[in-house]
Motif scaffolding. Structure first.
Motif, PDB file in Angstrom:
ATOM      1  N   ARG A 253       0.851  -1.185   0.000  1.00  0.00           N
ATOM      2  CA  ARG A 253       0.000   0.000   0.000  1.00  0.00           C
ATOM      3  C   ARG A 253       0.893   1.242   0.000  1.00  0.00           C
ATOM      4  O   ARG A 253       1.304   1.711   1.063  1.00  0.00           O
ATOM      5  CB  ARG A 253      -0.953   0.026   1.208  1.00  0.00           C
ATOM      6  CG  ARG A 253      -1.924   1.215   1.186  1.00  0.00           C
ATOM      7  CD  ARG A 253      -2.767   1.268   2.447  1.00  0.00           C
ATOM      8  NE  ARG A 253      -3.695   0.173   2.543  1.00  0.00           N
ATOM      9  CZ  ARG A 253      -4.885   0.140   1.940  1.00  0.00           C
ATOM     10  NH1 ARG A 253      -5.291   1.152   1.189  1.00  0.00           N
ATOM     11  NH2 ARG A 253      -5.678  -0.893   2.087  1.00  0.00           N
ATOM     12  N   THR A 328      -2.408   7.400   1.571  1.00  0.00           N
ATOM     13  CA  THR A 328      -3.352   6.304   1.371  1.00  0.00           C
ATOM     14  C   THR A 328      -3.896   5.780   2.685  1.00  0.00           C
ATOM     15  O   THR A 328      -5.094   5.516   2.808  1.00  0.00           O
ATOM     16  CB  THR A 328      -2.660   5.163   0.607  1.00  0.00           C
ATOM     17  OG1 THR A 328      -2.216   5.659  -0.651  1.00  0.00           O
ATOM     18  CG2 THR A 328      -3.613   4.007   0.378  1.00  0.00           C
ATOM     19  N   HIS A 332      -7.685   5.484   3.715  1.00  0.00           N
ATOM     20  CA  HIS A 332      -8.242   4.171   4.035  1.00  0.00           C
ATOM     21  C   HIS A 332      -8.915   4.188   5.402  1.00  0.00           C
ATOM     22  O   HIS A 332     -10.030   3.677   5.563  1.00  0.00           O
ATOM     23  CB  HIS A 332      -7.109   3.135   4.020  1.00  0.00           C
ATOM     24  CG  HIS A 332      -7.554   1.760   4.407  1.00  0.00           C
ATOM     25  ND1 HIS A 332      -8.335   0.979   3.607  1.00  0.00           N
ATOM     26  CD2 HIS A 332      -7.310   1.030   5.533  1.00  0.00           C
ATOM     27  CE1 HIS A 332      -8.558  -0.183   4.198  1.00  0.00           C
ATOM     28  NE2 HIS A 332      -7.949  -0.185   5.370  1.00  0.00           N
TER      29      HIS A 332
END
Length: 342
Positions: A253, A328, A332
Motif C-alpha cells: 500500500r 493512502t 483508508h
C-alpha cells in the motif's frame, strides 16, 4: 550480515539536501529538501521518473556537482558522521575511489577509449594500495573474476571498444570495488543491457554487499528491480524524496499517490489485457516553474486546496515516511470509519 536493521551502522545520511543551479536572474532548484539514510549491508533503491533529481543527488554525494561553480549545495551529506558539504571539495576528492565509489549509467562513455582496461583498473587499485607489478596484475585478474569475467588476463590488455556493453559495465563495477568502498552508488547500472546481463549484474551487486558489508545506493526507474533487491525504497519527485519505506510496505500500500501511480503503470502478466497501458497524466514539472505547494498537486487525483498552498513535510506514516497531506493510509482509515471499503 546483521539481520536487525538497528544493528547496521549508518554510512550515509542526507538531511534536507538542496542543490541549485545559479542563473543570472535566479537559482533553479534541482534537488529540494532531500532526506534519506543508507546503512551498511543495505541496498536503498532511489526511484522516480527521469528528471526527478536522482542522478543529481548521486553526483552531489560524490562531490561531482560541486565542481561546477554554477552549482550551490546546502543541507547535509553525512558520510560516516562527517558532513561532506562543509568538509569541502578536497575532502570529497580524497574519499572518491576509496571510501566512495560510483558506477555510471553508460560504461562506454565512462571508460577512456584510448587506454586499456588494465591501465584504467590499475589507477583505481592505486588509490588504495601500492603493489608490485606482478601482485597488481594478479589483483586485477582477481577483481575481474569477482565480477564474473573469467578471462581477465585477456581483458586487461583490451580497449573498451573491444568489449561488449555488459563486459564494460562489469569492468566499471570492478573499478568501483577495487578499493573496497564503504558506499557504492550505482546510477542505472543496467541501462541498455539485455535482461540476462541485467540480472547477472544486479545479482553481483547484491552478493558483494552481503559479503563485504558495503552500503549501496541504487538509482533506478525500474520498480521491479526495487522489489527484488531493495531493503528500502526512496521515491523522488521533482527533486524531493516523497516516500521512504521498506519495499513490502510500498508494494502492499504505497502512501504517496505518486508512488501508487508508478506502481499502477507496471503492466500485469496475468488477467485481462488492458486496451491502453496506465499512465500518470502530465509530466514532471520544470524545476524553474515549480508549483507553490506540493509539486505533484497538478497531477494528483486526491489533491486539495491545502496541497496547492503548502508543500507537505516528509514524516512517519504507516510503515515508513511520506510527504503527503492525504496519504493512502489516512484515506483508508477515513473510509473504514464510514463503513466504506477502500
Amino acid at each position: 550480515m546483521p539481520t536487525d536493521i538497528s544493528e547496521r551502522a549508518t554510512v550515509l545520511r542526507l538531511d534536507k539536501l538542496a542543490v541549485s543551479l545559479r542563473r543570472p536572474d535566479r537559482s533553479v532548484p534541482l534537488v529540494r529538501d532531500a532526506s534519506l539514510e543508507v546503512r551498511s549491508h543495505e541496498i536503498v533503491c532511489l526511484v522516480g521518473e527521469s528528471g526527478s533529481g536522482k542522478s543529481v543527488t548521486a553526483r552531489s554525494i560524490m562531490g561531482l556537482m560541486q565542481l561546477d561553480p554554477r552549482i550551490e549545495v546546502s543541507g547535509r551529506i553525512e558520510f560516516e558522521g562527517t558532513d561532506l558539504v562543509t568538509a569541502g571539495a578536497e575532502h570529497s576528492r580524497k574519499l572518491r575511489g576509496r571510501e566512495l565509489a560510483m558506477v555510471f549509467q553508460e560504461p562506454l562513455s565512462s571508460l577512456d577509449p584510448v587506454f586499456t582496461i588494465g591501465s584504467q583498473l590499475q589507477q583505481a587499485l592505486r588509490r588504495r594500495e601500492k603493489l608490485s607489478a606482478r601482485a597488481e596484475r594478479a589483483r586485477m585478474v582477481e577483481l575481474l573474476a569477482e565480477v564474473g569475467i573469467r578471462d581477465g588476463a585477456r581483458v586487461i590488455g583490451s580497449y573498451p571498444h573491444q568489449l561488449s556493453g555488459g563486459m564494460c559495465q562489469r569492468v566499471m563495477i570492478a573499478m568501483a570495488l577495487a578499493a573496497r568502498p564503504r558506499l557504492l552508488i550505482a546510477d542505472e547500472p543496467t541501462t541498455a543491457l539485455d535482461v540476462t546481463i541485467q540480472a547477472q549484474i544486479l545479482e553481483l551487486i547484491d552478493g558483494l554487499r552481503r559479503e563485504t558489508g558495503m552500503a549501496v545506493l541504487l538509482v533506478t526507474h525500474d520498480m521491479g528491480v526495487a522489489a527484488d533487491l531493495a531493503d528500502r525504497v526512496a521515491v523522488m519527485y521533482a527533486g524531493r524524496v516523497v516516500e521512504d519505506s521498506p519495499p513490502a510496505a510500498v508494494f502492499a500500500r504505497a502512501e504517496h499517490p505518486y508512488t501508487a501511480g508508478l506502481l499502477a503503470c507496471i503492466p500485469l502478466l496475468t488477467g485481462p489485457r488492458p486496451h491502453t497501458l496506465p499512465a500518470i497524466a502530465g509530466s514532471v514539472p520544470d524545476p524553474s516553474r515549480l508549483p507553490s505547494g506540493c509539486a505533484f498537486e497538478p497531477r494528483c487525483a486526491r489533491a486539495s486546496a491545502q496541497c496547492a498552498a503548502q508543500d507537505p513535510p516528509l514524516e512517519k506514516i504507516g510503515g515508513g515516511r511520506a510527504a503527503c497531506w492525504h496519504p493512502t493510509s489516512a484515506t483508508h482509515s477515513r473510509l473504514a470509519s464510514q463503513g466504506v471499503p477502500a
